[in-house]
Design an enzyme around this catalytic site. Structure first.
Site, short mmCIF file in Angstrom:
data_model
loop_
_atom_site.label_atom_id
_atom_site.label_comp_id
_atom_site.label_asym_id
_atom_site.label_seq_id
_atom_site.Cartn_x
_atom_site.Cartn_y
_atom_site.Cartn_z
N GLU A 48 0.87 -1.18 0.00
CA GLU A 48 0.00 0.00 0.00
C GLU A 48 0.90 1.23 0.00
OE1 GLU A 48 -3.57 2.12 2.63
OE2 GLU A 48 -2.71 0.20 3.29
N ARG A 283 6.01 -13.36 9.50
CA ARG A 283 6.64 -12.08 9.19
C ARG A 283 8.01 -12.02 9.84
NH1 ARG A 283 3.80 -7.18 12.29
NH2 ARG A 283 5.78 -6.23 11.71
N LYS A 293 4.49 1.09 10.96
CA LYS A 293 4.52 2.34 10.19
C LYS A 293 4.21 3.53 11.08
CE LYS A 293 3.38 0.53 5.59
NZ LYS A 293 2.39 0.52 4.49
#
Length: 576
Positions: A48, A283, A293
């Site tokens: 994204e 992950r 983020k």
């Protein structure tokens, strides 16, 4: 080639097997994705564009592009640009640059495979209309608060919306009016009609379209309704004929909805079998960093770091400016492997991959980081004698680097002790050492200032002891120190970077990560380097003998005014 190098070459040439490769091998054997004109393996990396990529994304990039490469397929770079309020062209540009820098490409003989979710907005809308007409979706007009309350939780089922059974024609009319811009954000939302009692919260009539009066960086103001990520993502995969949709483990509970969306759209004639399947892997959790983020943005906005590309940041642009190589990051990702079990990878693992990559590549040079003057009292005045050293100790074909030795030198302050401790073999009164690539000298004294600080060390040299000459073998000394000639040394700014946090897991267990910042994560010093370093171009990696690996800063370093970032020490020393 040494055995170690052979092992490393084999490691790079033969990717380790993992559960994803086993799945792909089985699919290839069964012919599951044999489709005319298409490769049997098509993966995708779908960021994204709402921030900078970090080292966790690097693992996904290497995995998805690596699988496509190894199975002679292709990997798509696709931007999931469905949330215009948080997205920007700046992020698109830096993501493209980061993926290319890591060594991957989406261009193939059959064309470019760079895509955007916004390319498919018309198709998403058509599928949403179909779902409403087929009774699989409806327009909900509850408030956000009521919708949240009626969703239930893990201990109690949800409650059906009072609008769940509104006629399809009414929902369709409202949806079209939403598209026309008649309503404000939050007045209506489109939800899939699945099961409000499902134990999987993601299946309790999840939202698929919402109103957002926001300018989109690619489509402008054409749309005021936008698909939800969980709705758009499986459709993007199906449109692009992805075979293996590889996600991180947090999307495991989303997989039933992923399958539901593709199944309903396939029933509506939008897609044909075989359709994509989603698989999840663990992950990357790397010690001493945060990858949220929101938290990374906080570090930037509060000026804890100098920007997204601060060399202490775990962003790809930060690793790049720090001096990491794409090959080192790829090697790191290959070494840590792929699994379905969460765990922590120690930061020393990525430093080890970097050292293994740089050691055979990086030219050597000399730098004195904490200078102390060394005066050779019996050295001829105003005379500079030529010396040389290999550019790389294991690659004589790369030649020699040239410099001089004179009466006054710079040495490391720690290479002299007035009263030596046991086992100290460097300079102290009466002791002899070799000046690396130069002469043997004997310490004769030192100078102090009024505060008792040592300002200079005095010594005498032995003219027949120069390295590489026949007489040098007659001198047996235990100490060997490095130096630069004060007459032609280049002054340089050196930035000594260390880990940004003192805690190995600053992003875990609800810790206040801002209270765990390492106050010594950056030290800026003025050092002296050998004269050849004045001409080094920005973004050049090298090893300062004894100190570690350094890079000329790609932003601030200039020819004639070098600025060096420490990439890593020669061995892991954090916390020691």
């Amino acid at each position: 080639m040494s055995n170690d190098n052979k092992n490393k070459a084999a490691e790079s040439a033969a990717p380790a097997s993992n559960f994803l490769r086993n799945i792909i091998d089985a699919d290839l054997a069964s012919g599951k994705y044999q489709r005319e004109g298409l490769p049997s393996v098509i993966t995708r990396f779908p960021p994204e564009p709402n921030g900078y990529l970090h080292i966790g994304h690097a693992k996904s990039i290497c995995l998805n592009f690596g699988l496509a490469r190894d199975y002679e397929g292709r990997c798509h770079l696709r931007f999931d640009d469905t949330n215009p309020e948080k997205e920007d062209q700046e992020y698109v540009d830096t993501i493209i640059d980061s993926v290319q820098w890591l060594g991957f490409d989406w261009n193939r003989a059959d064309g470019s495979h760079l895509y955007y979710a916004s390319d498919y907005f018309d198709t998403f809308y058509a599928i949403a209309e179909y779902l409403i007409q087929a009774g699989h979706a409806y327009v909900d007009s509850q408030s956000a608060e009521d919708m949240a309350a009626n969703r239930g939780d893990f201990s109690r089922p949800g409650v059906n919306s009072p609008f769940r059974d509104r006629p399809a024609s009414e929902s369709l009319d409202l949806f079209r009016r939403m598209k026309a811009g008649e309503f404000q954000g939050g007045e209506h939302i489109v939800r899939a009609k699945i099961d409000m009692a499902s134990p999987n919260m993601n299946m309790r009539d999840p939202a698929i379209y919402r109103i957002r009066h926001a300018h989109h960086h690619r489509t402008g103001d054409k749309w005021c309704i936008y698909p939800m990520y969980d709705f758009a993502h499986p459709l993007e995969d199906a449109i692009e004929k992805i075979t293996h949709s590889v996600c991180t483990l947090e999307f495991q509970d989303h997989r039933p909805f992923y399958d539901w969306v593709i199944q309903r759209a396939t029933e509506g004639g939008f897609f044909q079998q075989p359709v994509p399947q989603q698989y999840e892997f663990a992950r990357l959790n790397l010690t001493y960093v945060v990858t949220s983020k929101r938290k990374l943005r906080q570090l930037v906005e509060q000026n804890i770091v100098s920007g997204w590309d601060d060399p202490r940041m775990p962003t790809i642009v930060g690793f790049r400016r720090r001096g990491y190589t794409p090959e080192a990051i790829q090697l790191f990702c290959e070494r840590i492997g792929v699994s379905k079990a969460d765990g922590w990878i120690d930061y020393s693992t990525i430093e080890g991959a970097l050292r293994d990559d740089l050691d055979p590549k990086a030219p050597r040079a000399t730098a004195v980081l904490r200078p102390l003057k060394l005066i050779i009292d019996n050295f001829p005045e105003n005379e500079q004698i030529a010396c040389s050293a290999p550019v790389h100790p294991h690659h004589p074909e790369r030649g020699l680097r040239e410099f001089t030795i004179g009466k006054e030198l710079w040495i490391e302050a720690e290479d002299f002790m007035e009263e030596p401790v046991k086992g100290y073999f460097r300079l102290f009164p009466g002791n002899k050492v070799r000046l690396r690539y130069g002469y043997v000298v004997e310490c004769t004294g030192f100078d102090k200032d009024a505060d008792g600080n040592i300002t200079a060390v005095h010594c005498e040299y032995f003219p027949d002891s120069k390295s590489g000459t026949p007489g040098s073998a007659n001198y047996k000394v235990k100490g060997n120190i490095h130096w630069v000639n004060a007459a032609d040394a280049v002054q340089a700014e050196v930035r000594l970077y260390d880990r940004l946090f003192t805690d190995a897991t600053p992003d875990a267990g609800g810790k206040d990560f801002m209270s765990l910042l390492n106050p010594n994560s950056l030290e800026v010093i003025q050092a002296y380097v050998e004269p050849g370093m004045a001409q080094v171009e920005p973004d050049t990696r090298l090893q300062f003998e004894r100190h570690g690996y350094f890079v000329t800063d790609r932003k601030d370093s200039q020819v004639g005014k070098p600025v060096f970032n420490r990439i890593t020490t020669l061995k892991d020393s954090f916390g020691k």
